[in-house]
Write a protein that holds these residues in place. Structure first.
Motif, PDB file in Angstrom:
ATOM      1  N   CYS A 224       0.830  -1.211   0.000  1.00  0.00           N
ATOM      2  CA  CYS A 224       0.000   0.000   0.000  1.00  0.00           C
ATOM      3  C   CYS A 224       0.862   1.258   0.000  1.00  0.00           C
ATOM      4  CB  CYS A 224      -0.920   0.003   1.221  1.00  0.00           C
ATOM      5  SG  CYS A 224      -2.217  -1.237   1.195  1.00  0.00           S
ATOM      6  N   THR A 225       1.867   1.287   0.856  1.00  0.00           N
ATOM      7  CA  THR A 225       2.726   2.469   0.928  1.00  0.00           C
ATOM      8  C   THR A 225       3.525   2.652  -0.359  1.00  0.00           C
ATOM      9  OG1 THR A 225       4.401   1.114   2.050  1.00  0.00           O
ATOM     10  CG2 THR A 225       2.907   2.388   3.430  1.00  0.00           C
ATOM     11  N   ALA A 226       3.952   1.540  -0.963  1.00  0.00           N
ATOM     12  CA  ALA A 226       4.683   1.646  -2.228  1.00  0.00           C
ATOM     13  C   ALA A 226       3.789   2.206  -3.325  1.00  0.00           C
ATOM     14  CB  ALA A 226       5.230   0.278  -2.631  1.00  0.00           C
ATOM     15  N   ALA A 227       2.532   1.773  -3.350  1.00  0.00           N
ATOM     16  CA  ALA A 227       1.606   2.271  -4.371  1.00  0.00           C
ATOM     17  C   ALA A 227       1.285   3.745  -4.149  1.00  0.00           C
ATOM     18  CB  ALA A 227       0.326   1.441  -4.361  1.00  0.00           C
ATOM     19  N   SER A 228       1.088   4.146  -2.887  1.00  0.00           N
ATOM     20  CA  SER A 228       0.760   5.546  -2.602  1.00  0.00           C
ATOM     21  C   SER A 228       1.937   6.466  -2.895  1.00  0.00           C
ATOM     22  CB  SER A 228       0.333   5.698  -1.139  1.00  0.00           C
ATOM     23  OG  SER A 228      -0.844   4.958  -0.879  1.00  0.00           O
ATOM     24  N   ALA A 229       3.153   5.985  -2.645  1.00  0.00           N
ATOM     25  CA  ALA A 229       4.328   6.822  -2.881  1.00  0.00           C
ATOM     26  C   ALA A 229       4.586   7.023  -4.366  1.00  0.00           C
ATOM     27  CB  ALA A 229       5.551   6.199  -2.214  1.00  0.00           C
TER      28      ALA A 229
ATOM     29  N   GLY B  67      -5.062  -2.260  -0.544  1.00  0.00           N
ATOM     30  CA  GLY B  67      -5.085  -0.828  -0.803  1.00  0.00           C
ATOM     31  C   GLY B  67      -5.461  -0.069   0.446  1.00  0.00           C
ATOM     32  N   HIS B  68      -5.015   1.171   0.510  1.00  0.00           N
ATOM     33  CA  HIS B  68      -5.296   2.048   1.647  1.00  0.00           C
ATOM     34  C   HIS B  68      -6.236   3.158   1.202  1.00  0.00           C
ATOM     35  CE1 HIS B  68      -3.869   5.482   4.448  1.00  0.00           C
ATOM     36  NE2 HIS B  68      -4.777   4.766   5.083  1.00  0.00           N
ATOM     37  N   SER B  69      -7.228   3.452   2.028  1.00  0.00           N
ATOM     38  CA  SER B  69      -8.171   4.536   1.777  1.00  0.00           C
ATOM     39  C   SER B  69      -8.942   4.271   0.477  1.00  0.00           C
ATOM     40  CB  SER B  69      -7.422   5.871   1.743  1.00  0.00           C
ATOM     41  OG  SER B  69      -8.307   6.959   1.863  1.00  0.00           O
ATOM     42  N   LEU B  70      -8.952   5.220  -0.449  1.00  0.00           N
ATOM     43  CA  LEU B  70      -9.659   5.004  -1.714  1.00  0.00           C
ATOM     44  C   LEU B  70      -9.046   3.866  -2.514  1.00  0.00           C
ATOM     45  CD1 LEU B  70     -10.257   8.713  -2.817  1.00  0.00           C
ATOM     46  CD2 LEU B  70     -11.954   7.101  -1.958  1.00  0.00           C
ATOM     47  N   GLY B  71      -7.755   3.633  -2.326  1.00  0.00           N
ATOM     48  CA  GLY B  71      -7.123   2.493  -2.987  1.00  0.00           C
ATOM     49  C   GLY B  71      -7.706   1.170  -2.526  1.00  0.00           C
ATOM     50  N   GLY B  72      -8.184   1.115  -1.280  1.00  0.00           N
ATOM     51  CA  GLY B  72      -8.824  -0.096  -0.795  1.00  0.00           C
ATOM     52  C   GLY B  72     -10.134  -0.376  -1.504  1.00  0.00           C
TER      53      GLY B  72
END
Length: 471
Positions: free
Chosen positions: A36-41, A147-152
């Motif tokens: 998740c952090t890799a995708a958000s970054a 995914g995190h937040s909207l990514g989830g």
């Protein structure tokens, strides 16, 4: 067995805390959060890689937030997060098992629907050649979508699509799991029923911290949803958001200026209304939120985690954990929404600590099951003495238990033994017909046994196959 005995037997073992501890002690959540952090970054649509024999696919919600930033500034929350039916041409083909088995909307009152922003981003993602290449690469492998937040929300839709296209495959597809962190609600009650009907509820694991507002915001009525909060929370997870101007800077500034106490009261009021509605078993109220949870909810705090896989109990626990007095003023909404990395690291270490329950010496001894419920309450962040503890305790007890009751297990074992015993008796009789010079197995190989004993030999093969399967 009478009802009292059955209830006592059903309450021998509390599973919410045990499943939460098992999940927290595994590397699954930490590996999923890393994706998740890799995708958000990086802020692409997704990143993927193999770890521990599984393919982890992390989805970013940054693109969804950038898409919705302008509408959020203009106050278009009702349109961004409005439910959209999956019965359209494109979506209907992608989610055919969910839509095809859907009862008549005229009878149920609503079709299967998901939030507009998540569906819009998913359909755009499906047009990407990289995404189609990903589907081909992960085919036949164990996959974890996260995914995190909207990514989830995008990850959950992708997992549903993957389950739909894999449902008709032969042989059956390898395990598929979707792990979301602080994700907003995705679909309505019809979607929740459709997922239960397809037996896909166990494929979804939603991790929610005690103070996070994003997983609870869509319990608000559509015209009251503060879209800038959800969009702004997502954008703050993107390291490059500070370099952007226009709608991005406006929506994040608007989020920062929001009165946190007013926001908390708004969420508590609407989630409480849904919780009361479910207690009364009332039909959906006009103007209320159409969204409902599905799958397993992992309610986590620094004290641990508790798992709830009943949709009704999930709503009640989401309300109880948020309304608990112990959470008042604990941390800002921004910190609560970005704390999952710290939580997944703290929870395994916390399990190593000795736990004891705070009890009064004058109180009578409680059964082990009640102690397990108390541990689940503390793990979810609710103090056992808090006002919300009694309600949360009730819903933890009434939520679906994992596994069969002991009585059903005994009945199943007795049935299996009843099928095996005649076969074993026939074989023993067959063995007694031969002397020490020629055993029953060698006699059959050399065709010296009569044909009428062929059935006995088939029973021998059947028992051998069962032993291999059990081992």
């Amino acid at each position: 067995m009478d009802d009292a005995a059955a209830e006592e037997e059903a309450s021998m073992f509390e599973t919410s805390h045990v499943l939460g501890a098992l999940l927290a002690s595994s590397p699954l959540l930490a590996r999923a959060w890393d994706r998740c952090t890799a995708a958000s970054a990086a802020a692409p649509w997704f990143v993927h890689g193999e770890d521990g024999g599984k393919v982890y696919v992390g989805f970013s919600g940054v693109q969804a937030a950038l898409t919705a930033a302008g509408a959020a500034v203009a106050g278009g929350g009702a349109d961004i997060f409005a439910p959209v039916s999956l019965g359209g041409d494109a979506a209907g083909r992608m989610f055919a098992p969910l839509v095809a088995a859907e009862p008549d909307p005229a009878a149920t009152g609503e079709p299967v629907a998901v939030q507009a922003l998540a569906l819009q981003c998913f359909l755009k993602l499906c047009c990407s050649p990289d995404f189609q290449m990903l589907l081909n690469q992960i085919r036949g492998k164990a996959v974890v979508f996260t995914g995190h937040s909207l990514g989830g929300a995008v990850a959950a839709l992708t997992a549903l699509h993957y389950l739909c296209i894999s449902s008709s495959s032969s042989p059956p597809a390898p395990p598929v799991l979707c792990v979301t962190f602080g994700s907003p609600l995705l679909g309505n009650e019809a979607l929740s029923r459709a997922i239960l009907r397809e037996h896909w509820g166990g494929n979804f694991c939603h991790v929610v911290s005690q103070h996070d507002v994003v997983p609870r915001l869509l319990f608000c009525s559509p015209d009251a949803v503060p879209a800038h909060i959800i969009v702004g929370m997502q954008l703050q997870q993107w390291p490059a958001w500070t370099r952007h101007t226009g709608a991005v800077s406006t929506v994040t500034a608007h989020m920062a200026d929001t009165d946190k106490d007013v926001l908390r009261q708004l969420i508590q009021t609407h989630v409480g209304a849904v919780a009361v509605e479910q207690k009364l078993a009332a039909s959906e109220t006009t103007g209320g939120s159409p969204y409902r949870p599905f799958g397993t909810y992992v309610l986590c705090s620094p004290e641990g985690a508790a798992c709830v896989d009943n949709p009704t109990a999930a709503v009640q626990m989401l309300y109880a954990t948020f309304a608990s007095q112990s959470s008042a003023g604990a941390e800002s909404p921004e910190a609560a929404h970005s704390c999952y990395g710290e939580l997944v690291l703290k929870m395994p270490h916390h399990l190593l600590l000795k736990r004891w329950l705070r009890v009064d010496d004058d109180m009578p001894a409680t059964p082990n099951y009640d102690d397990g419920v108390s541990l689940a309450l503390e793990a979810s962040g609710i103090d056992v003495m808090a006002m919300e503890a009694s309600t949360a305790r009730h819903w933890l007890k009434t939520s679906k238990r994992a596994g069969r009751r002991p009585s059903l297990n005994c009945a199943r074992l007795a049935t299996q033994l009843g099928r095996v015993t005649p076969c074993r008796a026939q074989i023993e009789w067959y063995k007694a017909l031969f002397d020490a010079e020629m055993g029953y197995y060698d006699a059959f190989k050399q065709r010296r046994s009569p044909r009428k004993y062929t059935k006995v030999n088939l029973n021998r093969i059947k028992l051998g196959c069962k032993q291999m399967m059990n081992s």
